[in-house]
Design an enzyme around this catalytic site. Structure first.
Site, mmCIF file in Angstrom:
data_model
loop_
_atom_site.group_PDB
_atom_site.id
_atom_site.type_symbol
_atom_site.label_atom_id
_atom_site.label_comp_id
_atom_site.label_asym_id
_atom_site.label_seq_id
_atom_site.Cartn_x
_atom_site.Cartn_y
_atom_site.Cartn_z
ATOM 1 C CG HIS A 190 -4.762 -52.838 49.544
ATOM 2 N ND1 HIS A 190 -5.642 -52.546 49.035
ATOM 3 C CD2 HIS A 190 -3.994 -51.905 49.943
ATOM 4 C CE1 HIS A 190 -5.414 -51.076 48.837
ATOM 5 N NE2 HIS A 190 -4.283 -50.761 49.123
ATOM 6 N NE ARG B 128 -3.000 -40.773 44.362
ATOM 7 C CZ ARG B 128 -2.086 -41.748 44.676
ATOM 8 N NH1 ARG B 128 -0.983 -41.378 44.201
ATOM 9 N NH2 ARG B 128 -2.454 -42.738 45.164
ATOM 10 C CE LYS C 239 6.730 -43.956 47.260
ATOM 11 N NZ LYS C 239 5.782 -43.085 46.737
ATOM 12 C CB CYS D 228 -5.322 -48.401 51.369
ATOM 13 S SG CYS D 228 -4.521 -46.865 51.243
ATOM 14 C CD GLN E 96 -3.283 -46.269 42.879
ATOM 15 O OE1 GLN E 96 -4.045 -46.359 44.011
ATOM 16 N NE2 GLN E 96 -1.876 -45.425 43.332
ATOM 17 C CG ASP F 72 -4.112 -50.348 45.108
ATOM 18 O OD1 ASP F 72 -3.040 -50.743 45.605
ATOM 19 O OD2 ASP F 72 -4.653 -49.265 45.738
ATOM 20 C CG HIS G 108 -0.685 -50.065 50.825
ATOM 21 N ND1 HIS G 108 -1.673 -49.111 50.879
ATOM 22 C CD2 HIS G 108 -0.138 -50.358 52.183
ATOM 23 C CE1 HIS G 108 -2.150 -49.009 52.221
ATOM 24 N NE2 HIS G 108 -1.141 -49.675 52.962
#
Length: 580
Positions: free
Chosen positions: A320, A298, A400, A269, A316, A318, A446
RNA sequence: GCCGGCGUAGCUCAGUGGUAGAGCAGCUGACUCGUAAUCAGCAGGCCGUCGGUUCAAUCCCGACCGCCGGCUCCA
């Protein structure tokens, strides 16, 4: 019919009694039922239970069951209870903490064993028909890792011996679906001590990975997403603004370069936000949907690593979405629809949806959190979807929606997630100019649908047992010449199939056909294309499916058109009979 | 990270206080075969790493690393 949960709960008490006989000094914590039986958390001073102890416990339990001892229920005062359980520190803690407001408490007694317990229980120990003490694991008092470690002894318990047997059999079968085993057998990915928690994707695994990306990219494009790519390392200051250095530090990798501290990105992000802020944004650009297949690192605790399901670096899918407040609900509903569509494509119909709300450690105003959480609920309710609440499990910047799916042993893993974030946009000073010519702060969503490509592949393996649908099989067909005389013909068939876009190999070893088939079968290759003299003379191949079905000989062209049809439609079938 | 278990050839696994075996895979050769394992030979191991006990350790003890099952945590 007896209440199975009472039976299981009673079995836990019987196990405790057995443990107490073996180790009179044992301290008992909690002993609830589970989905397949029961467990009891215990602490035995100066002894730690090992596997060898389990049969001993089980043997005594069997004696207790045979004895048909009655369960006696009593309500006693808290003071009496404190006296009764004086030697049991966890029971005393329960009485003084959780039950401190009760004047009387409920206890159950069978034989010489008495336990603080709400019940209900069965009438006597003989009513337990089928159980097995099966494993032992670690736990903590009250599940808090800062508390004393305990030992958890698990048991299985069912209504009948048959059900117990079936359960054990099912579990044995389930273990063969384990993606870690199949990943090794099919050469999809590997691990090295040099990188604990970091998966190595081998050619076949990477093929699946790439196909998933391609699949997702196409759908993103259809739905108005643009795609970007942001760097893996960005300076620490950025992560201070986003809050990561305060709220996510223990999971982050750092790297110092040129006297400057960098963060290896654990999320995409902040980088995406920098892209947003590159230009002055207009309301006309919103909703702005920006995707990124981002590799994040991570640092997870060593004990939680688990195949592809829990790794320290993963990709991911991912995205946004920056939008005006009034577009939020529409965007959220679209994402939910999108997610469920993807799961349907892969045949994942058995998911559980959660809403995870404000964690203890979180940025921002709780009232804003409440509003954001409600917005997420609304999005699910618009589609009539059931969900459960996960208390305090949201991200530090927002609540979430979680889409969870079970693995082969019934453990739940989060795949997709939709997170609503009212905080990062203001922290980063993101804005857009509205139709009113005023400056506004956009809302930010997200979202990830696969969640982690790696985890998704793991789930896909366990759901298919490695027998992937043809479109996603790393090797879709293998050509099997019967003797060396057909090797040249096999090469020409290979060329034709490759030209048609199929992923094909040939097996030109000097093995017998049976062996070649066996090998292909073990690799779960959908199509085995046998060519002997007959086929070579007629530009044909004999098609055998992974299911064992022999379709007989056919023209190469005919095979190509049917296989291509299956692949393009992403069918879960191997062959389209209606095309014959 | 914590509790418990495990760590022998590329893989699956035997084995012993006196410096290791099998099957498969690999290599070589023979066989050229019609729908789930052809035969023979060869090669392959610092018995996870580092310490300790012992005349002697792969085996016993300890630490570390990794893996497995949980706990906690998460995509």
């Amino acid at each position: 019919m007896l209440d199975l949960s009472a039976v299981r709960h009673s079995a836990a008490h019987i196990m405790a009694e057995a443990i107490q006989r073996l180790y009179p000094k044992a301290q008992f914590a909690y002993g609830p039922e589970t989905e397949e039986g029961f467990f009891y958390d215990v602490k035995i001073p100066n002894h730690s239970l090992a596997k060898e102890d389990l049969p001993k416990i089980e043997k005594i339990m069997k004696e207790i069951v045979k004895g048909k001892h009655k369960f006696h229920h009593e309500n006693i005062t808290r003071d009496e209870a404190l006296k009764l359980f004086a030697g049991q520190k966890y029971k005393v803690l329960t009485l003084t903490n959780q039950l401190d407001k009760e004047s009387t408490v409920s206890v159950y007694r069978q034989g010489n064993f008495v336990d603080l317990c709400r019940g209900p229980h069965i009438e006597h120990t003989g009513q337990i028909k089928a159980f097995k003490v099966n494993r032992i694991a670690g736990s903590y008092w009250l599940g808090d890792s800062s508390n004393e470690p305990l030992q958890r002894i698990y048991g299985l318990c069912f209504d009948s011996k048959d059900e117990l047997k079936n359960y054990i059999k099912r579990m044995e079968e389930a273990r063969t679906r384990d993606h870690r085993l199949i990943g090794k057998q099919l050469k999809l990915f590997s691990w090295h001590d040099e990188g604990p928690g970091f998966p190595f994707m081998l050619p076949r695994g990477r093929t699946i990975f790439n196909l998933l990306v391609e699949y997702n990219r196409k759908k993103n494009d259809d739905r108005g997403y643009a795609e970007i790519h942001t760097p893996s390392m960005l300076v620490e200051e950025l992560w201070r603004v986003s809050g990561h250095t305060d709220y996510y530090r223990e999971n982050m990798y750092f790297s110092e370069v040129d006297d400057h501290q960098f963060v290896i990105k654990p999320m995409n992000c902040p980088g995406g936000i920098l892209v947003y802020k590159e230009e002055r944004r207009s309301y006309r650009e919103l909703p702005m949907r920006v995707a990124e297949f981002g590799l994040v690192h991570r640092h997870e605790l060593s004990g939680v690593l688990h195949g592809l399901f829990r790794v320290r670096a993963f990709t991911q899918d991912d995205a946004h979405i920056y939008c005006a407040m009034e577009d939020l609900e529409n965007e959220l509903v679209n994402i939910v629809d999108y997610t469920l569509e993807v799961y349907r494509d892969f045949g994942f119909n058995d998911y559980i949806i959660y809403i995870a709300n404000r964690p203890k450690k979180a940025i921002g105003d709780p009232a804003v959190w409440e509003k954001a959480t409600q917005t997420l609920r609304d999005a699910l309710e618009v589609r009539g979807l059931d969900y459960k609440i996960k208390e305090g499990e949201g991200a530090f910047y927002g609540p979430k929606i979680e889409f969870n799916i079970k693995d082969c042993l019934g453990r739940l893993w989060q795949l997709g997630t939709v997170q609503l974030d009212f905080f990062l946009p203001s922290r980063f000073g993101m804005e857009y100019i509205g139709s009113d010519n005023q400056t506004h702060t956009p809302a930010m969503v997200h979202r990830a649908i696969f969640g982690s490509l790696e985890r998704f592949i793991g789930i896909l393996i366990e759901h298919t047992k490695g027998a992937f649908p043809v479109w996603i099989s790393p090797v879709q067909a293998i050509i099997l010449p019967i003797t060396d005389d057909q090797n040249d013909y096999a090469q020409s068939v290979l060329k034709q199939l490759k030209l048609s876009g199929l992923r094909v190999e040939t097996d030109t070893t000097s093995e017998r056909l049976q062996k070649k088939i066996r090998n292909a079968q073990l690799q779960k290759i959908p199509y085995m294309l046998v060519c002997g003299e007959r086929e070579a003379n007629n530009n044909e191949i004999a098609v055998r499916l992974r299911t064992g079905e022999d379709l007989g000989s056919m023209k190469v062209k005919e095979f190509i058109s049917n296989a291509t049809n299956i692949i393009e439609s992403k069918s879960k079938e191997l062959w389209n009979k209606t095309l014959d």
